[in-house]
Write an enzyme that holds these catalytic residues in place. Structure first.
Site, PDB file in Angstrom:
ATOM      1  N   ASP A  56     -37.786 -17.505 -63.330  1.00 50.76           N
ATOM      2  CA  ASP A  56     -37.274 -17.963 -62.039  1.00 50.76           C
ATOM      3  C   ASP A  56     -35.926 -18.679 -62.217  1.00 50.76           C
ATOM      4  O   ASP A  56     -35.832 -19.621 -63.005  1.00 50.76           O
ATOM      5  CB  ASP A  56     -38.330 -18.926 -61.461  1.00 50.76           C
ATOM      6  CG  ASP A  56     -38.277 -19.052 -59.957  1.00 50.76           C
ATOM      7  OD1 ASP A  56     -37.174 -19.186 -59.424  1.00 50.76           O
ATOM      8  OD2 ASP A  56     -39.354 -19.027 -59.329  1.00 50.76           O
ATOM      9  N   THR A  95     -36.638 -17.330 -53.936  1.00 49.71           N
ATOM     10  CA  THR A  95     -37.733 -16.936 -54.835  1.00 49.71           C
ATOM     11  C   THR A  95     -38.583 -15.782 -54.300  1.00 49.71           C
ATOM     12  O   THR A  95     -38.853 -14.815 -55.004  1.00 49.71           O
ATOM     13  CB  THR A  95     -38.665 -18.147 -55.074  1.00 49.71           C
ATOM     14  OG1 THR A  95     -37.868 -19.224 -55.546  1.00 49.71           O
ATOM     15  CG2 THR A  95     -39.733 -17.822 -56.087  1.00 49.71           C
ATOM     16  N   LYS A 177     -45.981 -20.641 -59.557  1.00 48.86           N
ATOM     17  CA  LYS A 177     -45.768 -20.545 -58.104  1.00 48.86           C
ATOM     18  C   LYS A 177     -46.630 -19.444 -57.486  1.00 48.86           C
ATOM     19  O   LYS A 177     -46.588 -18.294 -57.937  1.00 48.86           O
ATOM     20  CB  LYS A 177     -44.304 -20.209 -57.796  1.00 48.86           C
ATOM     21  CG  LYS A 177     -43.324 -21.300 -58.194  1.00 48.86           C
ATOM     22  CD  LYS A 177     -41.930 -20.928 -57.700  1.00 48.86           C
ATOM     23  CE  LYS A 177     -40.903 -21.935 -58.159  1.00 48.86           C
ATOM     24  NZ  LYS A 177     -39.554 -21.601 -57.658  1.00 48.86           N
ATOM     25  N   ARG A 179     -46.132 -17.852 -54.678  1.00 51.55           N
ATOM     26  CA  ARG A 179     -45.347 -16.734 -54.133  1.00 51.55           C
ATOM     27  C   ARG A 179     -44.871 -15.776 -55.215  1.00 51.55           C
ATOM     28  O   ARG A 179     -44.754 -14.573 -54.975  1.00 51.55           O
ATOM     29  CB  ARG A 179     -44.178 -17.242 -53.288  1.00 51.55           C
ATOM     30  CG  ARG A 179     -43.202 -18.182 -53.972  1.00 51.55           C
ATOM     31  CD  ARG A 179     -42.184 -18.696 -52.942  1.00 51.55           C
ATOM     32  NE  ARG A 179     -41.179 -19.581 -53.489  1.00 51.55           N
ATOM     33  CZ  ARG A 179     -41.316 -20.904 -53.660  1.00 51.55           C
ATOM     34  NH1 ARG A 179     -42.462 -21.481 -53.343  1.00 51.55           N
ATOM     35  NH2 ARG A 179     -40.328 -21.633 -54.137  1.00 51.55           N
ATOM     36  N   ASP A 305     -36.380 -22.582 -62.928  1.00 49.27           N
ATOM     37  CA  ASP A 305     -35.993 -22.897 -61.547  1.00 49.27           C
ATOM     38  C   ASP A 305     -36.217 -24.376 -61.235  1.00 49.27           C
ATOM     39  O   ASP A 305     -35.382 -25.022 -60.608  1.00 49.27           O
ATOM     40  CB  ASP A 305     -36.806 -22.038 -60.579  1.00 49.27           C
ATOM     41  CG  ASP A 305     -36.375 -22.230 -59.128  1.00 49.27           C
ATOM     42  OD1 ASP A 305     -35.235 -21.858 -58.800  1.00 49.27           O
ATOM     43  OD2 ASP A 305     -37.173 -22.756 -58.338  1.00 49.27           O
ATOM     44  N   HIS A 309     -33.184 -26.896 -60.200  1.00 44.48           N
ATOM     45  CA  HIS A 309     -33.127 -27.691 -58.970  1.00 44.48           C
ATOM     46  C   HIS A 309     -33.025 -29.186 -59.275  1.00 44.48           C
ATOM     47  O   HIS A 309     -32.291 -29.911 -58.625  1.00 44.48           O
ATOM     48  CB  HIS A 309     -34.384 -27.459 -58.118  1.00 44.48           C
ATOM     49  CG  HIS A 309     -34.381 -26.157 -57.393  1.00 44.48           C
ATOM     50  ND1 HIS A 309     -33.481 -25.879 -56.386  1.00 44.48           N
ATOM     51  CD2 HIS A 309     -35.155 -25.052 -57.521  1.00 44.48           C
ATOM     52  CE1 HIS A 309     -33.716 -24.652 -55.927  1.00 44.48           C
ATOM     53  NE2 HIS A 309     -34.715 -24.132 -56.602  1.00 44.48           N
ATOM     54  N   HIS A 496     -29.891 -22.578 -54.862  1.00 44.94           N
ATOM     55  CA  HIS A 496     -29.449 -21.188 -54.854  1.00 44.94           C
ATOM     56  C   HIS A 496     -29.722 -20.664 -53.462  1.00 44.94           C
ATOM     57  O   HIS A 496     -30.143 -21.413 -52.599  1.00 44.94           O
ATOM     58  CB  HIS A 496     -30.204 -20.381 -55.918  1.00 44.94           C
ATOM     59  CG  HIS A 496     -31.696 -20.580 -55.829  1.00 44.94           C
ATOM     60  ND1 HIS A 496     -32.501 -19.840 -54.990  1.00 44.94           N
ATOM     61  CD2 HIS A 496     -32.516 -21.490 -56.415  1.00 44.94           C
ATOM     62  CE1 HIS A 496     -33.741 -20.270 -55.099  1.00 44.94           C
ATOM     63  NE2 HIS A 496     -33.787 -21.267 -55.942  1.00 44.94           N
TER      64      HIS A 496
END
Ligand SMILES: [Zn+2]
Length: 563
Positions: A56, A95, A177, A179, A305, A309, A496
Site C-alpha cells: 500500500d 486505496t 485493511k 478494503r 501507507d 501518512h 495521496h
C-alpha cells in the site's frame, strides 16, 4: 519478450542453443534445451499458487529510491520481470479503487470502486457517507464500523474467475485493511482476513479459524511485552534528520512499542510482519499450492501507507519501513520455498504517494502546499449559499469537496436549485489557483473510456477512468501538482489521491523460480496484471473482460501470453 519477428525466430533459437550448448554438455548432459519459441505457457507448466502482493502506497519513487538496498524478500523479485513504471492510471488514487484494479483487470469506472468512500445524500440514515466495502443496507453498519461486504465491487477478480472455472481453486486474502483484502479476493472466497480492534478478523457471517487464533495470540504476546525502537539500517543515510512541522517534528521516529499498545503495533511496520505470518498460516490451513488446480493468495501489506501518512515518504521512518517490508516478504517467500510450493508472484501497489509539503519545500520543491481551507465542503457551501440564496433544511448544501476531490449535492435541492448551486460552485472553483480542472458529470460521460500509454493520458482521461455516474460526485475537482489534502498533525502529515504521477506510478514486479528476468521501463498498467497472470494459469476470458492486456513476462522467445 517477443522482440523478434517470427521469420527471425529460428535463427535466434539456433544462436541461443549454440551459446548455451557447451555449459549444458559439460555440467548437466540431461538438461533440456532452452524453451523453443513455440512452447506453451512456460517450460515449467502452470504455477500451483499465484501470490498477489500489494504494498500500500509503494510508489515507483520509493521503489527507485530503495531498490538497491533490498537484500531479502525483494531480491528475487528484482531478478524477475521488473516493470518500473506501472500505472494506477485513474485520477482517484486511493486505496480501495487501486486495490480494485489489481486483480480485476479493469479500471475503477468498471469495478465501481470510485473512492474509499462516497456520499449517498438520499440514504435513509444519519451518516450519508458510504464506505467502499460496507453493506450500508445492514442497519448495524456505519462507515466507521462497517459490516464488511464485497457487494460494491462490480467486476470479478482473477480468483473469482479461476474458481468459476474450477471450484477447487482456493481464493484467499489477508491484509491489515479490510478494503484491501476484500478488493483483491472479490466475491467467491475461501478465507479473507483483516485487522480489527484486537487482531485478524473476517466477515460477520464467518468464523475465525485456528490459524487466525494462533496469529492473534502471537500478536497479543508481542503487544503485551512491548518493544524498543526498530533498527535503522546503515543505508538509511541522511534521511535520519528532523523536519519541523508547526509544533512537532518528523524524520526521527523509530517506532518504540509501549506495552499493551495494539494501536501502535497495528499502525506501524510490525503489522507487515504479522501479515506475512498470517499469509503463511493460511497457506498451511487451507492447503494452498498443493494440487494441480492453481490457487490465489492475495497479500496486501498496509504499513508503508500507514507510515507514509504518519511521517511522509522521505524520512527515517520510511527507510525503517522499507527494511521491515523486505524482511516480511522474505518471511513469506522463504516459507513457500520451504514447503516446496511452485508459486508465481506479482508485487505492485494500490497507489503512490507524496511527502509532507513542509519537507518538500526544504528540498527544492517550493510549489508543494497544503490544500486551501477555502476548498473544504463547509467553506464552499457557505460561500455558494450566500451567493445564490439557496439553503436546505437538513445537512449541508453538498458533501465531499476539496479533501474528496468530488462533490455530492444535497437530495433536498430541486433540479433548478441544483443547477444554480452547481454553476456557482464550478465558477468559484475555477478562480482558485490550487484547482487544476473542474468537470461535471455531463461533461465526463461524453468522453470515451481511455486507452493508450497511461503516462500520456490527459486529465480528462484520468478522471473518466475512475468515474461512475450515480456513485461519483457530480462535480470533480482536481488540484494542481503538489497540493496535499489535510491539515498536518502528529502522525498525520502526508497523503495521496491526486491525479499526478507521484500518486499514479507504481512498480509491477513478476517472479517465478527459474524465469529469466528483465527490466522494462515502458509504462504499463495495473489492469494488465489480471490478464498477465490469467495467461500463465491457462485461463481465458471473453474479449472485453479486461481493460488491460497480457504482458509477456517470458524474456526468451517464448510468449507467456500465447498458448
Ligand atoms: Zn493511504
Amino acid at each position: 519478450m517477443r522482440l523478434l519477428s517470427s521469420s527471425l525466430a529460428p535463427l535466434a533459437l539456433i544462436a541461443a542453443l549454440a551459446v548455451s550448448a557447451p555449459a549444458t554438455a559439460q555440467e548437466a548432459p540431461a538438461a533440456p534445451a532452452p524453451a523453443a519459441a513455440t512452447s506453451a505457457v512456460s517450460p515449467q507448466g502452470q504455477p500451483k499458487l499465484i501470490v498477489a502482493v500489494s504494498v500500500d502506497q509503494f510508489s515507483a519513487d520509493l521503489f527507485a529510491q530503495y531498490r538497491e538496498h533490498f537484500t531479502k524478500g525483494f531480491t528475487r523479485l528484482l531478478q524477475g520481470a521488473v516493470f518500473a513504471s506501472g500505472f494506477q492510471s485513474h485520477a482517484a488514487t486511493e486505496t480501495c479503487p487501486g486495490h480494485s484494479t489489481l486483480l480485476t483487470g479493469v479500471h475503477p469506472s468498471r469495478t465501481g470502486i470510485t473512492a474509499n468512500s462516497w456520499f449517498m445524500p438520499g440514504i435513509g440514515r444519519a451518516e450519508k457517507e458510504v464506505y467502499c466495502v460496507e453493506d450500508e443496507t445492514n442497519p448495524k453498519s456505519t462507515p466507521d464500523k462497517p459490516v464488511v461486504s464485497a457487494a460494491h465491487l462490480k467486476a470479478p477478480t482473477l480468483g473469482d474467475l479461476m474458481k468459476k472455472r474450477n471450484p477447487k481453486t482456493i481464493n484467499a486474502a489477508v491484509s491489515a485493511k479490510d478494503r484491501a483484502a476484500v478488493m483483491m479476493s472479490g466475491h467467491d472466497t475461501d478465507a479473507v482476513y483483516w485487522i480489527g480492534p484486537k487482531g485478524f478478523t473476517t466477515f460477520e457471517n464467518r468464523k475465525i479459524t485456528k490459524a487466525v487464533e494462533a496469529e492473534n495470540a502471537v500478536m497479543a504476546r508481542r503487544v503485551a511485552a512491548g518493544d524498543g525502537a526498530l533498527p535503522v539500517p546503515g543505508w538509511c543515510g541522511n534521511v535520519d534528520r528532523a523536519t519541523p512541522i508547526k509544533d512537532f517534528t518528523i524524520g526521527t521516529y523509530r517506532f518504540p512499542l509501549a506495552a499493551g499498545d495494539f494501536n501502535a503495533y497495528s499502525n506501524g511496520p510490525r503489522i507487515d510482519t504479522a501479515t506475512a505470518e498470517m499469509a503463511v498460516r493460511m497457506v498451511d490451513e487451507l492447503g494452498m499450492g498443493k494440487d494441480a488446480v492453481p490457487d490465489v493468495l492475495s497479500v496486501s501489506f498496509s504499513a508503508t501507507d500507514k507510515v507514509g501518512h504518519a511521517f511522509g515518504t522521505e524520512g527515517v521512518e520510511m527507510c525503517i519501513q522499507m527494511n521491515v517490508l523486505d524482511e516480511a516478504l522474505a518471511t513469506l517467500f522463504d516459507a513457500l520455498d520451504a514447503r516446496g510450493i511452485d508459486y508465481e508472484v506479482v508485487l505492485s501497489a494500490d497507489h503512490g504517494g507524496f511527502d509532507a509539503p513542509e519537507r518538500q519545500k526544504l528540498r527544492g520543491n517550493p510549489d508543494a502546499a497544503r490544500i486551501d481551507p477555502a476548498l473544504s465542503a463547509k467553506e464552499l457551501a457557505a460561500a455558494v449559499s450566500q451567493e445564490t440564496g439557496i439553503t436546505v433544511k437538513n445537512g449541508p448544501l453538498f458533501y465531499g469537496a476539496g479533501e474528496a476531490g468530488s462533490v455530492w449535492f444535497s437530495a433536498e435541492l430541486t433540479p433548478d436549485q441544483k443547477q444554480k448551486v452547481m454553476a456557482a460552485l464550478v465558477a468559484r472553483l475555477k478562480t482558485n489557483p490550487q484547482i487544476a480542472a473542474v468537470y461535471t458529470q455531463d461533461q465526463i460521460m461524453q468522453w470515451p473510456e481511455p486507452k493508450g500509454n497511461p503516462q500520456d493520458w490527459t486529465m480528462e482521461q484520468k478522471v473518466r477512468a475512475s468515474f461512475v455516474p450515480g456513485r461519483s460526485g457530480e462535480v470533480q475537482m482536481l488540484t494542481v501538482r503538489g497540493v496535499v489534502p489535510g491539515k498536518p498533525a502528529p502522525f498525520k502529515v502526508a497523503s495521496h489521491g491526486s491525479p499526478w504521477d507521484y500518486d499514479r506510478r507504481v512498480p509491477m514486479l513478476f517472479w517465478r523460480k527459474g524465469m529469466v528476468g528483465f527490466e522494462q521501463p515502458t509504462p504499463v498498467e495495473t489492469v494488465d496484471i489480471a490478464p498477465t497472470l490469467a495467461a500463465t494459469v491457462g485461463l481465458t476470458a471473453p474479449a472485453g473482460t479486461w481493460d488491460g492486456r497480457c504482458l509477456d513476462i517470458d524474456a526468451g522467445e517464448a510468449d507467456s501470453c500465447r498458448r
